[in-house]
Design an enzyme around this catalytic site. Structure first.
Site, PDB file in Angstrom:
ATOM      1  N   VAL A   1      41.630  31.269  32.661  1.00 14.77           N
ATOM      2  CA  VAL A   1      40.790  30.749  33.746  1.00 14.77           C
ATOM      3  C   VAL A   1      39.334  30.595  33.294  1.00 14.77           C
ATOM      4  CG1 VAL A   1      40.003  31.111  36.113  1.00 14.77           C
ATOM      5  CG2 VAL A   1      42.326  31.761  35.475  1.00 14.77           C
TER       6      VAL A   1
ATOM      7  N   GLY B   1      38.234  29.960  30.235  1.00 10.70           N
ATOM      8  CA  GLY B   1      38.182  28.747  29.410  1.00 10.70           C
ATOM      9  C   GLY B   1      38.278  27.506  30.275  1.00 10.70           C
TER      10      GLY B   1
ATOM     11  N   VAL C   1      42.338  34.299  45.974  1.00 10.89           N
ATOM     12  CA  VAL C   1      43.454  34.192  46.913  1.00 10.89           C
ATOM     13  C   VAL C   1      44.065  32.793  46.843  1.00 10.89           C
ATOM     14  CG1 VAL C   1      44.202  34.409  49.308  1.00 10.89           C
ATOM     15  CG2 VAL C   1      42.326  35.836  48.460  1.00 10.89           C
TER      16      VAL C   1
ATOM     17  N   LYS D   1      45.652  40.177  47.757  1.00  8.25           N
ATOM     18  CA  LYS D   1      45.198  38.947  48.414  1.00  8.25           C
ATOM     19  C   LYS D   1      45.198  39.106  49.927  1.00  8.25           C
ATOM     20  CE  LYS D   1      46.884  36.327  44.456  1.00  8.25           C
ATOM     21  NZ  LYS D   1      48.099  35.748  43.831  1.00  8.25           N
TER      22      LYS D   1
END
Lengths: 430, 430
Positions: free
Chosen positions: A16, A18, A134, A207
């Site tokens: 994520v 990158g 989330v 979440k």
């Protein structure tokens, strides 16, 4: 475009991280136009530069993310390290203390330390944004915090773990057992080597705890949540679900009831006629009930480099545009401290599968136990019986209190003629 | 909460106007907490006070909405009069000229005059918000403008007219013809006495024109859009759709292709395995493709007092919180002027139903015409034939250019043995 460049520090350059750097590089012109100012990475931190498929030579490099959070020149620190403790937490705290806005995709961190971090962000007058934490690319936090600001939210249901949904979908489509599909998912990279956070429901619970706080304006409370994963879901139950008009999904459900919230994560039978039942594979979905809007559903990719980076960047562009909101919709001091209702108080319908030997006689006993516990049966399926062999008997109930259901099952489980532990899956209709 | 009260003037007290006033009254405490300031109606305008089921005695009353827009004390004027011209337009212009923010649910006004109004809002430094104009309670404008700010959006598909979706759903479920269901819908209040804006696709087209502008950063262009309604959709075609694995929906589709946009509204065959096919009754849905997020879908109520008021109030709370964005995502001067591609350039798959007499012989001729126009058939269904009676022959095609398809159909329609005009419905797979 006279406004100052918004400078970004990215802590963690994995998938994520990158993806976020590359997105900001590739969409720089569009983002500048939309924000009325340039948004540029100025600093990055990771354990190593090895294996990076993008150029970081123009950015200040930090081996130590906490040091970057303290001393870089960025306005926004993006935390993509992960984990609720350790470096991730120290980095976010250091960034907030230094007066930097923070954007994170770290659900565990927010679920466990969201209250303290929100308080710190508020004291420092900066944003703490976590849209990517989330349901990945689905804009659920923004929808709750902004689009539904005129609503009292009453309930949220979500399919928020792509690994579990992939496993359940594949089990159904291929008629395979849990262990087989999990192994395949691991081989394909859809499940972690240690998949327990996903399949035991912890990731979904993180979440859900966040959604509860932001939707109901209450203090985050991860610890009292009911959490049950999908390890015990069998191909047999998936087949019976289909026959009964349901599909089994790992749901997170949070709802508000007269001064308490109910937060629960468990496999659920979802009616085939509802759109949620049709969300398959790695897709996530969140269904929000508001007293004015009625119900909205959002579906999308809950993970993956680019969808998650899309959500991270949305949080960054909000900051670039001067959008700054209380972390959980309202000031930290106004968040209510509301107890989480015990699962034994839950009221719902149930699916139960028993493996019975010599079933006619024993079924009268089962029926009597249900009756004695005020559990009312709605339907029953029994397969042809083979004398002496255990056969599945499936029953569904009308609405009943979980405590009653559990008391009945405990008694039934102890019967000699009940060959395996009963399987219970909650039915989620509304 | 030291900030000034945000004062609201509501022009038009019909269903949505009344809903907005009541929502602001009923949720005043929550909204104040979320916005960090009170949000209060200070002025209202309508043709008459008769029939209002809420108290307006505390508000300044104006018989003339334009006068209210000019001289009331409100920071925000909410236009809920409707119609692209006349009082609605004059009211919005007067409010913007007076330096007030404007919130509107008026799709026709934005579709026809959005460019000029956005320019005026920008010049005056105020917001022009219109979340409620597209898909009611679904937060599609916010999702595009904010949540997908890091994406190049490539395509949007929407079911954006609840009346049409209700009619198509009921036709399928009850096996009834269009006229019968429309009459029922009118009796039930789901369709207007003059339903042409809805069923001829104009309402969907207004919404699509807005989405095109905000998603692609282009000047709004309603006039060049292809618009086809649902009047000619028959129970027979709905049956064949089901048999072929599709469901017929009135779609608005906008997409970007090398310097042109394609904007089209028409009935479409949507594969049953896609979530869009499962959006039934009065519900709306919007599917957005972005290059980073992949695809998100949002489903909810596209009309009705409270869902629409929910969206209106979201626009108001944005203003209360100081969120102010360019009307169509980027400054008006940066919106590209991009041509709308002619429908004859559209490439897609098609469903065609022919009513053929003496079908074996004539079908060879039909096949020859398709071949001569480079239209490649994908499947065919023919019913048992009765000599001398017209029987339906249904065929679907592989991807082809619309111009070729239309040329073939024109030739086929002229055949003696083709008993009725051919029916064409586009197939929408992606």
């Amino acid at each position: 475009m006279s406004k100052e460049v918004l400078k970004i520090a990215v802590a963690g350059l994995g998938t994520v991280g990158g993806g976020t750097v590359k997105l900001l590089q590739n969409h720089a012109a569009e983002i500048a136009l939309r924000c009325g100012r340039a948004v540029e990475v100025s600093a990055v931190s990771a354990l190593s530069k090895k294996g990076l498929d993008f150029d970081v030579s123009g950015y200040a490099w930090y081996d130590d993310a906490v040091e970057m959070a303290k001393s870089c020149d960025a306005h926004v620190l993006v935390e993509l390290i992960g984990g609720s403790e350790g470096v991730a937490k120290k980095t976010v705290e250091a960034a907030l203390n230094a007066g930097r806005h923070v954007v994170t995709a770290n659900k565990a961190l927010i679920a466990h330390h969201g209250a303290a971090l929100a308080k710190l962000a508020e004291a420092k007058g900066v944003s703490l944004n976590y849209e990517a934490a989330v349901a990945g690319g689905i804009p659920v936090i923004k929808s709750i915090r902004e689009s539904l600001a005129g609503n009292s939210i009453t309930k949220i249901q979500g399919i928020m773990n792509g690994t579990c949904n992939y496993i359940l979908t594949t089990m159904r489509e291929e008629g395979l057992d849990f262990d087989v599909v999990l192994q395949d998912a691991q081989n394909l990279g859809y499940a972690e080597a240690d998949p327990s956070f996903d399949i035991d429901g912890v990731d979904t619970a993180h979440k859900l705890a966040i959604l509860t706080a932001v939707a109901f304006g209450v203090e985050i409370n991860f610890d009292d949540m009911y959490i049950e994963g999908i390890r015990h879901v069998s191909a047999t139950d998936i087949q019976f679900a289909e026959e009964l008009g349901y599909r089994i999904k790992l749901l997170g459900v949070t709802s508000r009831h007269n001064g308490v919230v109910e937060q629960r994560v468990h496999p659920a039978m979802v009616p085939l006629k509802t759109p949620l039942a049709r969300v398959e594979g790695v897709f996530n979905a969140v269904v929000i009930d508001g007293d004015e809007v009625d119900r909205i559903m959002q579906v999308g990719r809950g993970a993956g480099e680019r969808p998650t980076a899309s959500a991270v960047v949305a949080d960054i562009t909000d900051i670039a545009r001067g959008i700054q909101l209380p972390t959980f919709s309202i000031p930290v001091g106004d968040l209510e401290s509301v107890p989480t209702r015990s699962m034994s108080e839950h009221v719902g319908e149930y699916y139960v599968r028993l493996m019975l030997v010599d079933e006619p006689g024993v079924f009268a006993d089962v029926a009597a136990v249900l009756r004695d516990n005020d559990v009312s049966m709605a339907s029953m399926i029994q397969r042809e019986r083979e004398p002496g062999e255990p056969v599945p008997v499936v029953l569904t109930t009308h609405e009943t209190k979980e405590a009653n259901m559990m008391a009945a099952l405990a008694t039934i489980a102890a019967f000699d003629k009940v060959a395996e532990p009963p399987r219970l899956i909650r039915i989620e209709c509304a």
